[in-house]
Design an enzyme around this catalytic site. Structure first.
Site, PDB file in Angstrom:
ATOM      1  N   SER A  27       0.903  -1.250   0.010  1.00  0.00           N
ATOM      2  CA  SER A  27       0.041   0.152  -0.087  1.00  0.00           C
ATOM      3  C   SER A  27       0.772   1.438   0.105  1.00  0.00           C
ATOM      4  O   SER A  27       0.687   2.193  -0.906  1.00  0.00           O
ATOM      5  CB  SER A  27      -0.820  -0.123   1.193  1.00  0.00           C
ATOM      6  OG  SER A  27      -1.568   1.371   1.164  1.00  0.00           O
ATOM      7  N   GLN A  28       1.795   1.393   0.890  1.00  0.00           N
ATOM      8  CA  GLN A  28       2.474   2.559   1.055  1.00  0.00           C
ATOM      9  C   GLN A  28       3.919   2.551  -0.114  1.00  0.00           C
ATOM     10  O   GLN A  28       4.013   3.362  -0.577  1.00  0.00           O
ATOM     11  CB  GLN A  28       2.989   2.921   2.601  1.00  0.00           C
ATOM     12  CG  GLN A  28       2.063   3.183   3.339  1.00  0.00           C
ATOM     13  CD  GLN A  28       1.799   4.448   3.132  1.00  0.00           C
ATOM     14  OE1 GLN A  28       2.335   5.509   2.694  1.00  0.00           O
ATOM     15  NE2 GLN A  28       0.292   4.755   3.754  1.00  0.00           N
ATOM     16  N   GLN A  86      10.484  -6.880   8.912  1.00  0.00           N
ATOM     17  CA  GLN A  86      11.689  -5.951   8.705  1.00  0.00           C
ATOM     18  C   GLN A  86      12.833  -6.305   9.387  1.00  0.00           C
ATOM     19  O   GLN A  86      13.768  -6.250   9.008  1.00  0.00           O
ATOM     20  CB  GLN A  86      11.311  -4.208   9.425  1.00  0.00           C
ATOM     21  CG  GLN A  86      10.310  -3.679   8.442  1.00  0.00           C
ATOM     22  CD  GLN A  86       9.943  -2.295   9.061  1.00  0.00           C
ATOM     23  OE1 GLN A  86      10.392  -1.707   9.906  1.00  0.00           O
ATOM     24  NE2 GLN A  86       8.777  -1.859   8.640  1.00  0.00           N
ATOM     25  N   LYS A 131      -0.695  10.009   6.843  1.00  0.00           N
ATOM     26  CA  LYS A 131      -1.738   9.689   7.669  1.00  0.00           C
ATOM     27  C   LYS A 131      -3.059   9.297   6.652  1.00  0.00           C
ATOM     28  O   LYS A 131      -4.122   9.934   6.764  1.00  0.00           O
ATOM     29  CB  LYS A 131      -2.221  10.963   8.452  1.00  0.00           C
ATOM     30  CG  LYS A 131      -1.069  11.092   9.455  1.00  0.00           C
ATOM     31  CD  LYS A 131      -0.516  10.029  10.257  1.00  0.00           C
ATOM     32  CE  LYS A 131      -1.611   9.399  11.135  1.00  0.00           C
ATOM     33  NZ  LYS A 131      -0.933   7.970  11.905  1.00  0.00           N
ATOM     34  N   GLY A 134      -2.043   4.165   1.020  1.00  0.00           N
ATOM     35  CA  GLY A 134      -1.286   4.164  -0.005  1.00  0.00           C
ATOM     36  C   GLY A 134      -1.810   4.871  -1.315  1.00  0.00           C
ATOM     37  O   GLY A 134      -1.524   5.751  -1.992  1.00  0.00           O
ATOM     38  N   ASP A 191      -0.052   5.447  17.384  1.00  0.00           N
ATOM     39  CA  ASP A 191      -0.839   4.543  16.443  1.00  0.00           C
ATOM     40  C   ASP A 191      -1.156   3.312  17.108  1.00  0.00           C
ATOM     41  O   ASP A 191      -2.216   2.885  16.643  1.00  0.00           O
ATOM     42  CB  ASP A 191       0.626   4.328  15.296  1.00  0.00           C
ATOM     43  CG  ASP A 191       0.008   3.618  14.006  1.00  0.00           C
ATOM     44  OD1 ASP A 191      -0.724   4.541  13.250  1.00  0.00           O
ATOM     45  OD2 ASP A 191       0.430   2.530  13.964  1.00  0.00           O
ATOM     46  N   GLU A 195      -5.086   2.275  17.146  1.00  0.00           N
ATOM     47  CA  GLU A 195      -5.841   1.314  16.457  1.00  0.00           C
ATOM     48  C   GLU A 195      -6.483   0.153  17.314  1.00  0.00           C
ATOM     49  O   GLU A 195      -7.285  -0.562  16.987  1.00  0.00           O
ATOM     50  CB  GLU A 195      -4.487   0.496  15.785  1.00  0.00           C
ATOM     51  CG  GLU A 195      -3.883   1.068  14.561  1.00  0.00           C
ATOM     52  CD  GLU A 195      -2.314   0.430  14.127  1.00  0.00           C
ATOM     53  OE1 GLU A 195      -2.003   0.874  13.124  1.00  0.00           O
ATOM     54  OE2 GLU A 195      -2.011  -0.429  14.997  1.00  0.00           O
ATOM     55  N   GLU A 231     -25.027   2.253   9.444  1.00  0.00           N
ATOM     56  CA  GLU A 231     -25.093   3.700   9.510  1.00  0.00           C
ATOM     57  C   GLU A 231     -24.086   4.469  10.449  1.00  0.00           C
ATOM     58  O   GLU A 231     -23.906   5.648  10.477  1.00  0.00           O
ATOM     59  CB  GLU A 231     -26.369   4.034  10.599  1.00  0.00           C
ATOM     60  CG  GLU A 231     -27.625   3.708   9.838  1.00  0.00           C
ATOM     61  CD  GLU A 231     -28.886   4.010  10.322  1.00  0.00           C
ATOM     62  OE1 GLU A 231     -28.983   5.083  11.342  1.00  0.00           O
ATOM     63  OE2 GLU A 231     -30.116   3.800  10.260  1.00  0.00           O
ATOM     64  N   SER A 252     -30.183  14.473  14.667  1.00  0.00           N
ATOM     65  CA  SER A 252     -31.447  15.070  15.395  1.00  0.00           C
ATOM     66  C   SER A 252     -30.989  15.343  16.811  1.00  0.00           C
ATOM     67  O   SER A 252     -30.238  14.799  17.634  1.00  0.00           O
ATOM     68  CB  SER A 252     -32.541  13.884  15.122  1.00  0.00           C
ATOM     69  OG  SER A 252     -32.177  12.681  16.155  1.00  0.00           O
TER      70      SER A 252
END
Length: 335
Positions: A27-28, A86, A131, A134, A191, A195, A231, A252
């Site tokens: 993604s990033q 990593q 923030k 990606g 972070d 989460e 909703e 409302s």
């Protein structure tokens, strides 16, 4: 007062003579690599041999190398692989590919903050963390806009790490919207807490608890799904656009009164105490150690919990009801 940097504070030329390796193409990774390339920088993507992402990166016109080769070619190494991958990647060759004066760039501080990756003292270590996902980082860049990001310098070995971080933020488009200065510790801890306690853990379990309460009280599961899950997007969108006050203005008076009088009974002292304990586990490394150990063991508990969630009644009901909504694209499509 928070420090926020913008394009006027950044000089992309600090990266013009550097060679950048983006490790990972998820993604990033794909967004950073493409945005940096389109900003005129010398970019290559580093992937493990046999990676399914290799063809996608090559089709996008990017230079692709094996991970260690890409890191060795570059003097700015961008680590955008999953947290749990990593350390192994670092020890398998990335560490040995670095030279004095090189820079390591992260988009999340997990491995640095918890000591899983320990860079040498003569290497700059910095973070630029958009923030948002990606695909949005890429789309807004192409449209001439940008997504806000966080910026941090963990180690300034060369004396120019902040300038490099600002240039990188400009290269991926975040400086167009603003880069909020932080630290690796603050980014990582907030972070993980967000989460676990609010965005994923808190929200999903609040939805499920509400659904189960209504179903067990005899209401139709389909109606419970609409009221407790479907909703929710309306409410979140209103908060996203203008904060909690705007959401309360938009609903409302009955809904607002129920919010301010009953909400504290759901998220009260017990919930706040649980949040304090969760934050403590994040800050002292308990969660990090647990997650790394779970992954190293093959993630048996994680997979069991995944399967239990997928088999729950709310998921079965939701799949049926979403089929009625032609405007909702199935997951994985259209983005």
């Amino acid at each position: 007062m928070a420090t926020i940097y913008y394009e006027a504070d950044a000089d992309l030329s600090v990266l013009r003579e550097r060679r950048v390796a983006v490790l990972g193409y998820g993604s990033q990774g794909h967004a950073h690599a493409l945005n940096l390339r389109d900003s005129g920088l010398d970019v290559r993507v580093g992937l493990q041999a046999g990676s399914r992402s290799r063809a996608r990166a090559e089709e996008a016109g990017l230079v692709v190398r094996d991970t260690d080769e890409a890191a060795a070619e570059a003097d700015v190494v961008v680590v955008l692989t999953p947290d749990t991958a990593q350390r192994a990647m670092w020890e398998a060759g990335v560490r040995d590919a670095l030279s004095p004066g090189d820079a390591l760039v992260f988009s999340h501080g997990f491995n640095i903050h918890f000591g899983l990756v320990e860079p040498p003292d003569d290497v700059d270590v910095l973070m630029v963390a958009p923030k948002g996902p990606g695909h949005l980082v890429r789309r807004l860049y192409v449209e001439g806009q940008g997504i806000p990001g966080l910026l941090a310098v963990h180690r300034d070995a060369t004396g120019a790490a902040l300038d490099l971080a600002l240039g990188y933020g400009a290269g991926i488009g975040c400086a167009r919207a603003g880069l909020l200065a932080t630290t690796f510790a603050e980014e990582t801890e907030t972070d993980l807490f967000g989460e676990q306690a609010v965005l994923c853990g808190g929200a999903s379990h609040l939805v499920q608890a509400g659904f189960q309460t209504l179903v067990e009280a005899g209401y139709q599961p389909e109606v419970a799904y609409f009221e407790c899950l479907h909703e929710l997007k309306l409410i979140v969108d209103l908060m996203y656009e203008g904060g909690i006050t705007w959401m309360r203005h938009s609903v409302s008076d009955t809904a607002e009164y129920g919010d301010v009088t009953r909400g504290p009974r759901v998220i009260g002292a017990d919930s706040r105490a649980a949040m304090d304990r969760i934050l403590a586990e994040v800050r002292d490394g308990t969660f990090a150690r647990e997650w790394i150990a779970e992954h190293a063991a093959g993630a048996p508990d994680f997979e069991r919990l995944r399967q239990e969630g997928r088999a729950s009644q709310i998921e079965e009901v939701g799949e049926k009801l979403r089929a009625m909504m032609s405007w909702i694209q199935p997951p994985g499509e259209g983005g």
